[in-house]
Design an enzyme around this catalytic site. Structure first.
Site, PDB file in Angstrom:
ATOM      1  CE  LYS A  83      -4.219   0.428   2.336  1.00  0.00           C
ATOM      2  NZ  LYS A  83      -4.991   0.576   3.810  1.00  0.00           N
TER       3      LYS A  83
HETATM    4  C1  E4P Z   1      -8.290   1.408   4.032  1.00  0.00           C
HETATM    5  O1  E4P Z   1      -7.603   0.675   3.402  1.00  0.00           O
HETATM    6  C2  E4P Z   1      -7.843   2.106   5.233  1.00  0.00           C
HETATM    7  O2  E4P Z   1      -7.067   1.173   6.147  1.00  0.00           O
HETATM    8  C3  E4P Z   1      -9.072   2.443   6.017  1.00  0.00           C
HETATM    9  O3  E4P Z   1     -10.386   2.099   5.489  1.00  0.00           O
HETATM   10  C4  E4P Z   1      -9.209   3.753   6.609  1.00  0.00           C
HETATM   11  O4  E4P Z   1     -10.421   3.862   7.427  1.00  0.00           O
HETATM   12  P1  E4P Z   1     -10.570   5.058   8.307  1.00  0.00           P
HETATM   13  O5  E4P Z   1     -10.979   6.396   7.650  1.00  0.00           O
HETATM   14  O6  E4P Z   1     -11.872   4.745   8.984  1.00  0.00           O
HETATM   15  O7  E4P Z   1      -9.508   5.201   9.410  1.00  0.00           O
END
Ligand code: E4P
Length: 213
Positions: A83
Site C-alpha cells: 500500500k
Molecule cells: C483502507 O485501506 C484504510 O485502512 C481504512 O479504510 C481507513 O479507514 P478510516 O478512515 O476509518 O481510518
C-alpha cells in the site's frame, strides 16, 4: 463485490475467516500501531489464513525508500499487496513495482483524478476513502461512482476498494455502484450480520417451539 477486512487484529481476521465472508485484508499504520507483536509475521499468517490479498502499507515516503520497502514486503508472501499513499513518488514507485509483478494498492485517494493516475501507472488496487470525505462535508459515494464510471468507460483493470467505510449502508451503496471490493472494519461486519427483525424472529420461533403440544 468482495469484502476485505480492514484490521490488523488477529482475532478479528480469524473470526471473519471462520465465517467465510472475507476475501482479503487491508491494514494501515494506524491499525498496525493498535496491535502488539511482530506485524510482518502476523501479515504472513494472514496470507496463509485468508489465502487472499493482504495489503500492508509502506512507511517510507520517498521513492527509493518505497521501492526498497515494497520489495521487502512483497518477499514475505506472494499475496502481500504493498500500500502506498498517493504522491508523485508513490506513482513513480508503483510504475516500477507493477513492472516487477509486485501488487500495489494506491491508498488515501480522495479524487477521481488521483484514482486515474494510480491506475495509469499500474496500481492493482485503488482505495478511495469514503468516510474521510464525508467527514469534510463531501460525498464519498459520489467519488466511488465517478471512479467506477471512468474505469468502465476506458476498460481500466485496476480494482476499486471502497475504503474508510463507516456504516453497513455504505457497503450496500458501494456494491450497487459496482465497487470491486469494500474493506470494512470488524464492527461494520458485525453490524451487517445483525437485524432486529432477525433477533425477534429467532425469539418468536424459539418461544413457539416451547409451546408445541
Ligand atoms: C483502507 O485501506 C484504510 O485502512 C481504512 O479504510 C481507513 O479507514 P478510516 O478512515 O476509518 O481510518
Amino acid at each position: 463485490m468482495q469484502l476485505f477486512l480492514d484490521t490488523a487484529n488477529q482475532a478479528e481476521v480469524e473470526a471473519a475467516v471462520r465465517m467465510g465472508v472475507i476475501s482479503g485484508v487491508t491494514t494501515n499504520p494506524s491499525l498496525v500501531a493498535k496491535e502488539s507483536g511482530d506485524y510482518l509475521a502476523r501479515s504472513k499468517y494472514f496470507c496463509q489464513l485468508v489465502n487472499g490479498p493482504i495489503s500492508v502499507e509502506a512507511i517510507a515516503l520517498d521513492y527509493e525508500g518505497m521501492l526498497k520497502e515494497a520489495r521487502e514486503l512483497a518477499a514475505i508472501d506472494e499475496r502481500i499487496v504493498v500500500k502506498l499513499p498517493l504522491t508523485e513518488d508513490a506513482l513513480a514507485a508503483i510504475n516500477v513495482l507493477s513492472k516487477e509483478g509486485i501488487k500495489t494498492n494506491a491508498t488515501l485517494i480522495f479524487s477521481a483524478n488521483q484514482a486515474l493516475l494510480a491506475a495509469r501507472c499500474g496500481a492493482t488496487y485503488v482505495s478511495p476513502f469514503v468516510g474521510r470525505l464525508n467527514d469534510i462535508g463531501q460525498d464519498g459515494m459520489t467519488l466511488i461512482e465517478e471512479i467506477k464510471t471512468i474505469f468502465v468507460q476506458f476498460g481500466i483493470k485496476s480494482q476499486i476498494i471502497a475504503a474508510s467505510i463507516r456504516s453497513p449502508r455504505q457497503v450496500t451503496e458501494a456494491a450497487l455502484i459496482g465497487a470491486d471490493i469494500a474493506t470494512v472494519p470488524f464492527k461494520i461486519l458485525q453490524q451487517m450480520i445483525a437485524h432486529p427483525q432477525t433477533d425477534l424472529g429467532i425469539a418468536k420461533f424459539a418461544a413457539d417451539w416451547q409451546k408445541r403440544q
